[in-house]
Design an enzyme around this catalytic site. Structure first.
Site, PDB file in Angstrom:
ATOM      1  N   CYS A   1     -32.461 -11.402 -27.254  1.00 51.67           N
ATOM      2  CA  CYS A   1     -33.213 -10.841 -26.125  1.00 51.67           C
ATOM      3  C   CYS A   1     -34.414 -11.718 -25.747  1.00 51.67           C
ATOM      4  O   CYS A   1     -34.227 -12.814 -25.235  1.00 51.67           O
ATOM      5  CB  CYS A   1     -33.612  -9.418 -26.469  1.00 51.67           C
ATOM      6  SG  CYS A   1     -33.983  -8.399 -25.049  1.00 51.67           S
TER       7      CYS A   1
ATOM      8  N   ARG B   1     -31.710  -2.288 -14.782  1.00 54.58           N
ATOM      9  CA  ARG B   1     -31.902  -2.222 -16.223  1.00 54.58           C
ATOM     10  C   ARG B   1     -30.533  -2.168 -16.877  1.00 54.58           C
ATOM     11  O   ARG B   1     -29.759  -1.258 -16.626  1.00 54.58           O
ATOM     12  CB  ARG B   1     -32.752  -1.003 -16.595  1.00 54.58           C
ATOM     13  CG  ARG B   1     -34.156  -1.077 -16.031  1.00 54.58           C
ATOM     14  CD  ARG B   1     -34.958   0.133 -16.430  1.00 54.58           C
ATOM     15  NE  ARG B   1     -35.221   0.149 -17.865  1.00 54.58           N
ATOM     16  CZ  ARG B   1     -35.771   1.188 -18.487  1.00 54.58           C
ATOM     17  NH1 ARG B   1     -36.077   2.276 -17.827  1.00 54.58           N
ATOM     18  NH2 ARG B   1     -36.004   1.135 -19.774  1.00 54.58           N
TER      19      ARG B   1
ATOM     20  N   HIS C   1     -28.931  -6.039 -29.690  1.00 57.77           N
ATOM     21  CA  HIS C   1     -29.743  -5.363 -30.704  1.00 57.77           C
ATOM     22  C   HIS C   1     -28.818  -4.443 -31.499  1.00 57.77           C
ATOM     23  O   HIS C   1     -27.638  -4.341 -31.212  1.00 57.77           O
ATOM     24  CB  HIS C   1     -30.829  -4.508 -30.042  1.00 57.77           C
ATOM     25  CG  HIS C   1     -31.761  -5.270 -29.156  1.00 57.77           C
ATOM     26  ND1 HIS C   1     -32.635  -6.203 -29.645  1.00 57.77           N
ATOM     27  CD2 HIS C   1     -31.970  -5.231 -27.818  1.00 57.77           C
ATOM     28  CE1 HIS C   1     -33.349  -6.701 -28.635  1.00 57.77           C
ATOM     29  NE2 HIS C   1     -32.960  -6.127 -27.515  1.00 57.77           N
TER      30      HIS C   1
END
Lengths: 460, 259
Positions: free
Chosen positions: B93, B127, B208
């Protein structure tokens, strides 16, 4: 007559009635529909409340703080409060629908609203708060809220619009909260913990504020109490922890999960014992006290109420089934979960049931369990049981934390996991249940079915 | 055998539970008798005094990323040399973005990266937040299968499962390979079905979860590559990964059940 308002009220009341007939808790839907008919429903009704509104927000502790504040303020005022749980604008609207006349009239002195962090700006625009209590900001369900920094920026924008006769009640130990005083010119009251150490085991910190929010220099912490909460100053500019006007010192956490503190207010100091565990509840007690004192309740009365308070359902709860004690603590983010683990690790031996779900209300992302310091429990745990939708993620986390676990102790069904865990314990053992939010509702169902004296959440 | 791990900016790039990656790397080494030393290297601390085998670089908040971005320029040459000499690197990320050429924010501001990956990222209003399932780059597939050693599971897939949470859209250049192809989720940009980047033994991605605990094949691959530089080809001692694969599979089931 305001026809729109009347229609919104009527529709909301009918919907609440229908949901009630089918046995549900009408905490959001009636408000949602009323707001669709009249988007100004909440602001129109808020204007009828003579003493105005109080907003309580923050990542952790808002439910407990709001409930304690309600208990204290109710001595003097008729208070309307969204106790049933929904802390979005629709929840406020639903609470108003339940409590107003068919013509949209409210008869209360004061409103007390628990408000979701992301909803704070919208709530400020609709309820015209006279007081805003801000507890803390921690990383929480990053899939829903985004970063802590971006939430704070939205708050700062909203606070700048407040009239000067508003009062801000702020946690001075959270640099991400105390910085907010710079966004507002009116009255500010700070609360905080003034002990420089707490007698709880240290955890690997998950601090979300490490740098000065004014000049970006690394903050110096002379005391780090929990995550990024503590006593701090910036080495290169004048940003530092404000001195609290209400504070706690001489903190003692007792084995029966009660706590004793000295509550300091100006020159006055009183010792208070109350039946809640943990550091986070000290902040909740301080915030509620600061609010009540600001509304003219005297210190002695505040203390009386704190002593008798029992926490919001499930956030900390004791029950007994077949001579075995069950303690339930809600876990939902690393800062909160770490504080719970610190409390538990004070016990000499621990039987643990962890229930990890990943529904929207829990946060879809379960990465946060890797930011939580399960390692501090590994030598304390006798039996560990796991359940929930993401039970294998949890099992894996514990494997890498050094726990010995058996696949036989991982259960799909929550109900079954509780009953089986209890069966494997000896009498007088305690089972500690750590559910995420939606799992907590399943836990409550099992406990109710087990015939214990558990108040239904709808009735709270 | 000993491996030296460098955790880059663990105090600043620690927001998304990526810590599980270094925990997993260490544990899986130690369970096999491989000694591991971990150094935390942050702002103002030079890399030049060390010879690390494995670098880990996680995700953080935007503000932290700006602070790290500036400091990282001073570590640029060292990281480039290390990766060109075969050191292994995993970035996720925010860390992944800073190792690219640049990040252009929504307001048009340019945050300079170090260009280890021939790629760049552009901020967007979209998003990309969901479980992310990735089929690994076919060039890596056989290598991963050869590296992975377990006692109880016949590996039939080298897919990676994790959780993405980003609004930056990453576009890859010619001198870099994607880590894999998106099966479910958005990946790099949500547009071209690619996810992550590979340059030599440096990997970047949006996974993640943490990534390595429930993708033990990829964890072992990184360990094998880290050992290779120092000790040549090494065959790992097999581990019992039953829980790892149960977590892997249940996360995939969850991903497939969500629309």
């Amino acid at each position: 007559m305001d026809f729109k308002l009347f229609l919104a009220t009527l529709a909301g009341k009918i919907l609440a009635f229908v949901i009630g007939v089918f046995g549900g808790g009408a905490t959001a839907a009636p408000g949602l529909y009323a707001l669709k008919i009249d988007p100004n429903f909440v602001s129109k009704l808020s204007k009828q409340i003579p003493q105005g509104s109080i907003i309580i927000s923050g990542t952790n502790g808002k439910t407990t703080t709001a409930r304690l504040t309600y208990d204290i303020l109710s001595i003097k005022y008729q208070v309307i409060h969204n106790r049933q749980g929904s802390n979005l604008l629709r929840g406020i609207a639903s609470t108003m629908i339940t409590n107003c006349s068919i013509f949209g009239k409210l008869k209360f002195d004061l409103a007390l609203w628990e408000v979701d962090e992301a909803t704070l700006p919208e709530a400020i625009n609709n309820v015209f708060p006279k007081t805003i209590v801000l507890l803390n900001l921690f990383r929480d369900q990053l899939d829903r809220y985004g970063e802590v920094d971006s939430t704070r920026v939205k708050w700062q924008k909203a606070l700048r619009t407040l009239p000067k006769n508003t009062t801000l009640i702020l946690n001075c130990d959270d640099p991400g909260i105390s910085i907010l005083e710079k966004s507002f010119a009116g009255k500010k009251i700070f609360f905080g913990v003034s002990d420089s150490k707490v007698r709880l085991p240290a955890v690997a910190t998950v601090a979300d504020v490490k740098h000065c929010l004014v000049c970006a220099a690394g903050l110096i912490f002379t005391a780090q109490l929990s995550a990024h909460l503590g006593h701090y100053r910036c080495p290169s500019c004048n940003f530092k922890r404000p001195i609290p006007s209400i504070s706690a010192t001489n903190i003692i956490f007792k084995p029966d999960f009660s706590t004793s503190i000295s509550l300091n207010l100006g020159n006055q100091t009183s010792t208070v014992n109350y039946p809640l565990p943990g550091l986070y509840n000290i902040y909740n007690v301080l915030a509620a006290s600061a609010t009540a004192l600001n509304y003219g309740i005297d210190l002695a009365t505040v203390i009386e109420k704190i002593k008798k308070f029992s926490t919001a359902f499930g956030r900390f709860q004791k029950t007994t089934i077949n001579d075995r004690e069950l303690l339930t603590f809600l876990i939902k983010n690393p800062a909160g979960a770490n504080e719970v683990l610190r409390i538990i690790s004070n016990l000499s031996k621990v039987n643990l049931l962890i229930i990890l779900n990943d529904k929207i209300a829990d946060g879809r992302d379960v990465s946060w369990i890797w930011d939580t310091d399960w390692e501090i429990l590994k030598n304390k745990v006798d039996n560990v049981f796991i359940s929930g939708i993401r039970r294998f993620d949890m099992a894996l986390r514990l494997k890498y934390a050094g726990f010995k676990l058996s696949k036989n102790n991982v259960y799909k069904e929550v109900n079954y996991s509780i009953l089986n865990a209890l069966q494997k314990l000896s009498t007088k053992d305690t089972l500690i249940i750590l559910p995420t939010y939606t799992a907590l509702l399943d836990v409550q169902k099992t406990l109710s079915r087990a015939g214990e004296k558990v108040t239904k959440w709808q009735k709270q | 055998m000993t491996l030296n791990i460098c955790h880059l900016y663990p105090d600043l790039m620690d927001t998304y539970g990526d810590k599980g990656n270094t925990v997993t790397f260490q544990k899986r080494c130690r369970w096999r008798g491989i000694d591991v030393k971990v150094a935390n290297i942050s702002v103002g601390q030079p890399l030049s005094n060390f010879d690390f085998d494995f670098y880990f670089f996680g995700g953080g908040q935007d503000k932290a990323q700006t602070i790290v971005g500036i400091d990282l320029q001073k570590k640029k040459r060292h990281l480039e040399t290390a990766v060109n000499n075969g050191a292994v690197l995993l970035s996720i990320c925010g860390g992944y973005q800073l190792l690219q050429k640049y990040f252009k924010t929504k307001t048009g501001e340019i945050i300079k990266g170090i260009g280890l990956f021939d790629a760049f990222t552009v901020g967007s209003d979209e998003r990309m937040i969901q479980n992310l399932l990735v089929e690994i780059n076919s060039e890596l597939e056989q290598d991963i299968k050869d590296s992975y050693q377990t006692t109880d599971y016949r590996l039939s897939t080298t897919n990676l499962i994790g959780f993405e949470n980003h609004s930056g859209k990453t576009y890859l250049g010619k001198n870099v390979q994607p880590l894999g192809r998106v099966i479910k989720g958005a990946g790099n940009s949500g547009e071209d079905k690619t996810e992550g980047a590979v340059y030599k033994n440096a990997f970047g991605c949006y996974l993640h979860g943490s990534l390595l605990p429930k993708n033990p094949h990829f964890a072992d691959y990184l360990i094998v590559k880290s050992l290779e530089r120092r000790y040549g080809k090494v065959k790992l001692k097999p581990l019992n990964d039953e829980i790892e694969w149960l977590a892997h599979k249940s996360a995939i089931d969850r991903t497939r059940s969500q629309t």
